[in-house]
Design an enzyme around this catalytic site. Structure first.
Site, PDB file in Angstrom:
ATOM      1  N   HIS A   1       7.049   1.634 -10.995  1.00 21.09           N
ATOM      2  CA  HIS A   1       5.970   1.200  -9.939  1.00 21.09           C
ATOM      3  C   HIS A   1       4.715   1.527 -10.882  1.00 21.09           C
ATOM      4  CE1 HIS A   1       7.778   4.978  -9.049  1.00 21.09           C
ATOM      5  NE2 HIS A   1       6.394   5.464  -8.677  1.00 21.09           N
TER       6      HIS A   1
ATOM      7  N   VAL B   1      10.009   8.285  -7.601  1.00 24.03           N
ATOM      8  CA  VAL B   1      10.877   7.076  -7.051  1.00 24.03           C
ATOM      9  C   VAL B   1      11.293   6.353  -8.404  1.00 24.03           C
ATOM     10  CG1 VAL B   1      10.912   4.906  -6.069  1.00 24.03           C
ATOM     11  CG2 VAL B   1       9.658   6.743  -4.697  1.00 24.03           C
TER      12      VAL B   1
ATOM     13  N   ASN C   1       3.847   6.568 -13.792  1.00 20.77           N
ATOM     14  CA  ASN C   1       4.515   7.868 -14.054  1.00 20.77           C
ATOM     15  C   ASN C   1       5.930   7.555 -14.584  1.00 20.77           C
ATOM     16  OD1 ASN C   1       2.203   9.226 -13.259  1.00 20.77           O
ATOM     17  ND2 ASN C   1       2.662   9.078 -10.875  1.00 20.77           N
TER      18      ASN C   1
ATOM     19  N   HIS D   1       0.889   2.278 -10.261  1.00 29.67           N
ATOM     20  CA  HIS D   1      -0.226   2.633  -9.124  1.00 29.67           C
ATOM     21  C   HIS D   1      -1.741   1.798  -9.447  1.00 29.67           C
ATOM     22  CE1 HIS D   1       1.938   6.423  -7.541  1.00 29.67           C
ATOM     23  NE2 HIS D   1       2.523   6.184  -8.781  1.00 29.67           N
TER      24      HIS D   1
ATOM     25  N   ARG E   1       0.778  -1.008   0.105  1.00 30.00           N
ATOM     26  CA  ARG E   1       0.011  -0.125   0.074  1.00 30.00           C
ATOM     27  C   ARG E   1       0.946   1.308  -0.021  1.00 30.00           C
ATOM     28  NH1 ARG E   1      -5.137  -1.974   0.100  1.00 30.00           N
ATOM     29  NH2 ARG E   1      -5.638  -3.906   1.300  1.00 30.00           N
ATOM     30  N   ASP E   2       0.466   2.376  -0.620  1.00 26.77           N
ATOM     31  CA  ASP E   2       1.169   3.520  -0.880  1.00 26.77           C
ATOM     32  C   ASP E   2       1.154   4.122   0.443  1.00 26.77           C
ATOM     33  OD1 ASP E   2       1.979   5.472  -3.433  1.00 26.77           O
ATOM     34  OD2 ASP E   2       1.477   6.418  -1.675  1.00 26.77           O
TER      35      ASP E   2
HETATM   36  P1  AMP Z   1       5.393   8.324  -8.371  1.00 31.04           P
HETATM   37  O1  AMP Z   1       5.290   9.779  -7.754  1.00 31.04           O
HETATM   38  O2  AMP Z   1       4.551   7.951  -9.528  1.00 31.04           O
HETATM   39  O3  AMP Z   1       6.933   8.130  -8.415  1.00 31.04           O
HETATM   40  O4  AMP Z   1       4.971   7.324  -7.240  1.00 31.04           O
HETATM   41  C1  AMP Z   1       5.823   7.114  -5.963  1.00 31.04           C
HETATM   42  C2  AMP Z   1       4.838   6.836  -4.910  1.00 31.04           C
HETATM   43  O5  AMP Z   1       5.485   6.063  -3.825  1.00 31.04           O
HETATM   44  C3  AMP Z   1       4.024   7.857  -4.163  1.00 31.04           C
HETATM   45  O6  AMP Z   1       2.904   7.528  -4.146  1.00 31.04           O
HETATM   46  C4  AMP Z   1       4.597   7.836  -2.717  1.00 31.04           C
HETATM   47  O7  AMP Z   1       3.396   8.043  -1.759  1.00 31.04           O
HETATM   48  C5  AMP Z   1       5.101   6.255  -2.572  1.00 31.04           C
HETATM   49  N1  AMP Z   1       5.972   5.833  -1.638  1.00 31.04           N
HETATM   50  C6  AMP Z   1       7.069   6.517  -1.447  1.00 31.04           C
HETATM   51  N2  AMP Z   1       7.654   6.079  -0.243  1.00 31.04           N
HETATM   52  C7  AMP Z   1       6.921   4.922   0.039  1.00 31.04           C
HETATM   53  C8  AMP Z   1       7.015   4.198   1.085  1.00 31.04           C
HETATM   54  N3  AMP Z   1       8.325   3.767   1.891  1.00 31.04           N
HETATM   55  N4  AMP Z   1       6.157   2.895   1.196  1.00 31.04           N
HETATM   56  C9  AMP Z   1       5.006   3.340   0.468  1.00 31.04           C
HETATM   57  N5  AMP Z   1       4.640   3.966  -0.759  1.00 31.04           N
HETATM   58  C10 AMP Z   1       5.799   5.058  -0.810  1.00 31.04           C
END
Ligand code: AMP
Length: 114
Positions: free
Chosen positions: A100, A96, A87, A102, A29-30
């Site tokens: 990934h 990140v 993204n 979503h 989970r995010d």
């Molecule tokens: P993006 O902005 O598409 O790169 O999505 C990265 C996602 O990773 C964001 O929605 C963050 O909230 C999520 N995220 C970052 N660190 C963590 C973590 N430690 N555990 C879970 N989700 C994370």
């Protein structure tokens, strides 16, 4: 990669709310959910961006999408609807550098995205 937060979650170094793990992908989970269901499905191997995918990753990407659909079903979203989005790069808001996807659902989602 030691400095990649998602690699550290996959290895168990960093805790996360795990949904699924198999030999190819991990889902959790995010930490900052944008919908009632917000799950990230990530490949276990470090790939920085969609731009770095190769022909060898076709099965992996298919497995990620299938996993997202299975999780959507288990979250009760199959009939309601859900979104799977990845993204890529700064203008898309990738924050990140480990691929990934979503999975978002549980509320009406606007389109186009911001
Ligand atoms: P993006 O902005 O598409 O790169 O999505 C990265 C996602 O990773 C964001 O929605 C963050 O909230 C999520 N995220 C970052 N660190 C963590 C973590 N430690 N555990 C879970 N989700 C994370």
């Amino acid at each position: 990669m030691a400095d990649c937060i998602f690699c550290r979650i996959i290895s168990g170094d960093v805790p996360a709310d795990m949904i699924h793990k198999d030999e190819m992908v991990t889902a959790f989970r995010d930490v900052n959910p944008q919908a009632p269901t917000h799950v990230l499905i990530v490949p276990n191997k470090h790939i920085a961006s969609l731009n770095d995918l190769t022909g060898e990753d076709k099965a992996l990407v298919g497995h990620i999408v299938q996993t997202a659909v299975q999780i959507a079903s288990s979250e009760g979203l199959a009939e309601r609807g859900f979104r799977v989005v990845a993204n890529c790069g700064p203008e898309a808001g990738q924050s990140v550098d480990h691929i990934h996807f979503h999975l978002l659902g549980g509320r009406a989602l606007g389109w186009p995205p911001g």
